[in-house]
Design an enzyme around this catalytic site. Sequence first.
Site, PDB file in Angstrom:
ATOM      1  N   GLU B  51      -4.367   8.589   2.315  1.00 42.28           N
ATOM      2  CA  GLU B  51      -3.787   7.606   2.784  1.00 42.28           C
ATOM      3  C   GLU B  51      -2.928   9.055   4.449  1.00 42.28           C
ATOM      4  O   GLU B  51      -2.786   9.958   3.844  1.00 42.28           O
ATOM      5  CB  GLU B  51      -2.384   7.032   2.209  1.00 42.28           C
ATOM      6  CG  GLU B  51      -3.019   5.722   1.210  1.00 42.28           C
ATOM      7  CD  GLU B  51      -2.151   5.541   0.505  1.00 42.28           C
ATOM      8  OE1 GLU B  51      -2.945   4.669  -0.804  1.00 42.28           O
ATOM      9  OE2 GLU B  51      -0.634   5.764   0.728  1.00 42.28           O
ATOM     10  N   ASP B  62      10.438   3.125   2.114  1.00 43.87           N
ATOM     11  CA  ASP B  62      10.444   3.811   1.379  1.00 43.87           C
ATOM     12  C   ASP B  62      11.468   4.809   1.413  1.00 43.87           C
ATOM     13  O   ASP B  62      12.706   4.500   2.091  1.00 43.87           O
ATOM     14  CB  ASP B  62       9.831   5.061   2.854  1.00 43.87           C
ATOM     15  CG  ASP B  62       8.295   4.559   3.077  1.00 43.87           C
ATOM     16  OD1 ASP B  62       7.689   5.125   2.419  1.00 43.87           O
ATOM     17  OD2 ASP B  62       7.872   3.960   4.238  1.00 43.87           O
ATOM     18  N   TYR B 177      -3.368  -1.662  -4.194  1.00 43.99           N
ATOM     19  CA  TYR B 177      -2.393  -0.587  -4.044  1.00 43.99           C
ATOM     20  C   TYR B 177      -0.997  -1.669  -5.337  1.00 43.99           C
ATOM     21  O   TYR B 177      -1.088  -2.486  -4.463  1.00 43.99           O
ATOM     22  CB  TYR B 177      -1.568  -0.486  -3.197  1.00 43.99           C
ATOM     23  CG  TYR B 177      -1.078   1.272  -3.324  1.00 43.99           C
ATOM     24  CD1 TYR B 177      -0.143   1.380  -4.196  1.00 43.99           C
ATOM     25  CD2 TYR B 177      -0.662   1.685  -1.639  1.00 43.99           C
ATOM     26  CE1 TYR B 177       1.163   2.432  -4.002  1.00 43.99           C
ATOM     27  CE2 TYR B 177       0.288   2.929  -1.699  1.00 43.99           C
ATOM     28  CZ  TYR B 177       0.749   3.002  -2.785  1.00 43.99           C
ATOM     29  OH  TYR B 177       1.708   4.208  -2.738  1.00 43.99           O
TER      30      TYR B 177
END
Lengths: 405, 280
Positions: B51, B62, B177
Amino acid sequence: MSESVPNSYRNGPDERGHFGIYGGRFVAETLMPLILDLEQAYKDAKEDPSFQAEIDHLNTHYSGRPSPLYHAERLSDYFGGAQIWFKRDELNHTGSHKINNCIGQIQLAMRMGKKRIIAETGAGQHGVAVATVCARFGLPCVVYMGATDIERQKPNVFRMRLLGAEIKPVTSGTGTLKDAMNDALRDWVSNVDDTFYIIGTAAGPHPYPEMVRNFQAVIGTEARQQIQELAGKLPDALVACIGGGSNAIGLFHPFLDDKDVKIFGVEAGGHGIESGEHAASLNGGQPGVLHGNRTYLLQNEDGQINDAHSISAGLDYPGIGPEHSWLKDTGRVEYVSITDSEALDAFQLCTQQEGIIPALEPAHALAYVAKLAPTMKKDEIILMNLCGRGDKDVFAVAEHLGVEM
Amino acid sequence: MTTTRLEKRFAALKDEDRRALVTFVTAGDPDLETSLEILTGLPGAGADIIELGMPFSDPMADGPAIQASSLRALNGGQNMIKTLAMVTSFRETDKETPIVLMGYYNPIYIYGVDRFLVDAKKAGVDGLIVVDLPPECDDELCIPSLAAGINFIRLATPTTDDKRLPAVLNNTSGFVYYVSITGITGTAAPDSGKVRQSVERIKRHTGLPVAVGFGVKTPEQARSLSQCADGVVVGSAFVDIVKNSLDSDGKATSDTAPKVLELVSALADGVRGTNIEAAE
């Protein structure tokens, strides 16, 4: 104008939260179920008369609504043109329009059984309003505030602490409002079960832009009735300052279909649009996606968000509520900008002529009124939203004027 | 759609009864040259899928480590053109290892969706993960990506309930994911018992491989999580190593790439160890 004229400017957003191409729900999957819950809870609440009744009660007895509509006669004479009327939302409890939204959102949070409130703040006016309603209803409150803003808004920081809020300084990015919003979103992602996020402006993922607008529309609804009672007609022009745009959309929305009312939104021009140091997303930005919505943003050619600059912490945001982006593209509202120094002049003028110390945010609106009024006739009316009081700004203004306190 | 590198890789791993180590690094962190050295070294160190983070100034989902890495890259002049060029360079020597670009929508939107898909396909990109595009926004990028022959990998999270899961999985391709925690990257450690249940739940709805990430830092964690999924994603741990390897001016040192690749090897051993243990 990129779109044909709609039948009404007051029908947005659509079911997916879009105002034209703007708005929407661009959020991480972790938040999406929460956003959908919130949307449903807000829909249900709107249909429950007791929800609005509770908000009306608090607006009247806690916040002090309706706020007066005041004819600023000396300033009208001074500018020598149109008659200036102020919607006095700076007289609300906590000193700005921000309380209107917080009363609504905390009612919703309690209906949803949420136990913890988070918020972001720039100037601290929203933070103070959130801390206030949290104190009133006994909910713990965490406010994210940029470290830079904490420095320039000390009185509000202390006020929030007195009210029992925990202030989390944000040092990422430039430590201003956008970074505080990033960190509040991170908190929400990490505390999904019990936390309600009270967003302070009419931006973010759907349903926030619509919900905040509706809570703030009390400003325009009152003003529309008051001006007809006091002056016997609708105003010829509306003026309000724009950061994220909540006070402005609150004033504008009830007037959007009054086609003879010209509407002006005033962005923070900082050191001037051409300097690159400003907070004027509509005049100096382009459409992009940030903080859950598509809207005009200050950004570079690679889609990275630029820092905003304004003397006023409350306008220092690189985006804008999506409904304003749509109103710009449709041409219904004209968006202009005012520099730091023009706002400082207006701040002093209002204080000297009317005995009202305005916040630096509406001082931007007044600086535009100073340009607009002389071009209009004496029997014409400009209605300006005086959305916050300036007590919080006196230290910052003293510094800009070179006065030691 | 023809079989993509991602689909081939997962099929090959299945044949070997092996789990995938999926490694995340930010393109251009701490500088373009070092970042390219890391990128090209990843397959040899044991990464099965890469990734590559497209840096963004405001990565809302994040944690501080990945935000800081994005800012290091941006301050070093990284942009979308350079990120795509890194993939092109990588493909000169590696035609097999799948590369998934991961990031936020705005830099793609500003680059232009159509132009981005053409350039990404040409560079050798196999999949996209765009954090702030939930299924409600499929017409923005997901459907055009699928049409361009690029997999669109969706995040499923602990808040994605059974009612919502089909919507999340619809149009998802390559792999799913699974975000193992409610939170931001690089913070809390996932609980492998809960993760196992969640992965089983997802697998009841899809035949796609499921990779698990957010909060995986050590070979032990990687080993334990690899027992309950088809792959383990590690990101913040590499980004932390990059940060800790920098000199006092924030520049890369001769340690930067080797240290990152050293951890990749250790994690690969962790993930592969699963099967040794299972066989014992």
